[in-house]
Design a protein around this motif. Structure first.
Motif, short mmCIF file in Angstrom:
data_model
loop_
_atom_site.label_atom_id
_atom_site.label_comp_id
_atom_site.label_asym_id
_atom_site.label_seq_id
_atom_site.Cartn_x
_atom_site.Cartn_y
_atom_site.Cartn_z
N LYS A 1 0.81 -1.22 0.00
CA LYS A 1 0.00 0.00 0.00
C LYS A 1 0.85 1.27 0.00
O LYS A 1 0.58 2.20 -0.73
CB LYS A 1 -0.90 0.03 1.24
CG LYS A 1 -2.11 -0.82 1.15
CD LYS A 1 -2.97 -0.59 2.37
CE LYS A 1 -4.19 -1.48 2.35
NZ LYS A 1 -5.00 -1.31 3.55
N ASN B 1 -2.44 4.18 -8.75
CA ASN B 1 -3.50 4.87 -8.01
C ASN B 1 -2.90 5.75 -6.92
O ASN B 1 -1.68 5.81 -6.76
CB ASN B 1 -4.49 3.86 -7.39
CG ASN B 1 -3.84 2.93 -6.38
OD1 ASN B 1 -2.66 3.00 -6.09
ND2 ASN B 1 -4.65 2.04 -5.83
N VAL C 1 -3.49 6.55 -2.73
CA VAL C 1 -4.09 5.99 -1.53
C VAL C 1 -4.03 7.04 -0.42
O VAL C 1 -2.95 7.55 -0.12
CB VAL C 1 -3.34 4.71 -1.09
CG1 VAL C 1 -3.95 4.12 0.17
CG2 VAL C 1 -3.31 3.69 -2.22
N GLU D 1 -3.64 8.52 3.17
CA GLU D 1 -2.90 8.06 4.36
C GLU D 1 -2.65 9.25 5.27
O GLU D 1 -1.90 10.16 4.91
CB GLU D 1 -1.56 7.43 3.92
CG GLU D 1 -0.68 7.01 5.07
CD GLU D 1 0.73 6.62 4.62
OE1 GLU D 1 1.36 5.87 5.36
OE2 GLU D 1 1.18 7.07 3.55
N ARG E 1 1.16 5.48 -6.00
CA ARG E 1 1.77 4.16 -6.19
C ARG E 1 2.11 3.97 -7.67
O ARG E 1 1.24 4.00 -8.52
CB ARG E 1 0.80 3.08 -5.72
CG ARG E 1 0.47 3.19 -4.25
CD ARG E 1 -0.58 2.19 -3.80
NE ARG E 1 -0.10 0.82 -3.92
CZ ARG E 1 -0.50 -0.04 -4.85
NH1 ARG E 1 -1.42 0.31 -5.74
NH2 ARG E 1 0.00 -1.26 -4.87
#
Length: 165
Positions: free
Chosen positions: A86, A148, A150, A152, A159
């Motif tokens: 991730k 994509n 993500v 956080e 990524r």
């Protein structure tokens, strides 16, 4: 071990510049002393000595041939776990603040990708903060394809995958 002072000076330059992003340094930011950091990095080189919740990794130093100065560090994780898939990826890297914007990150990444191929990796994941324009450009220049973003902790992690075949 012979590079202890250079590594600790590298760490201090980041801390003195209020830059907490010592990416690709095998945990140098959190190390209490060099011996602890060095021992940990040696242990992480092998599957047998890596802690069960971590993955094997190798940390490399980028040193200028002309001067012997440590200008960057790069960490290659030999495989991914769920967390690295991730947010962390296969490769983390940093260039000391006083040496940025000279193309060193790109050279370091190129060499790291060659090393990844020797680990039989077919593709490599590299992540960066969406606001880190320099890192994004370095990854794109190396052939990274954005998969994509993500969320956080109030920021976006991008990524990117790089195919090595």
């Amino acid at each position: 071990a012979a590079d202890e002072q250079a590594i600790w000076d590298y760490r201090e330059e980041f801390l003195n510049n209020n830059d907490q992003h010592l990416d690709g340094t095998g945990g140098l930011a959190d190390a209490q002393d060099f011996t602890e950091w060095y021992r940990k990095n040696l242990a992480y080189r092998s599957e047998e000595t890596t802690p069960p919740d971590k993955v094997p990794a190798s940390t490399y130093l980028a040193v200028l041939q002309q001067t012997g100065e440590l200008i960057g560090m790069i960490d290659i994780r030999h495989r991914l776990n769920e967390g690295l898939l991730k947010f962390g990826g296969h490769i983390g890297y940093s260039v000391r603040p006083s040496e940025r914007r000279q193309g060193y990150a790109g050279q370091m990444l190129r060499l790291a990708l060659e090393q990844c191929a020797s680990y039989s990796l077919k593709r490599v994941l590299i992540t960066c903060d969406s606001e880190n324009i320099a890192s994004r450009k370095t990854i794109l220049h190396a052939g990274g394809k954005l998969e994509n973003e993500v969320p956080e902790e109030g920021r976006l992690t991008q990524r990117y995958w790089i195919c090595l075949e």
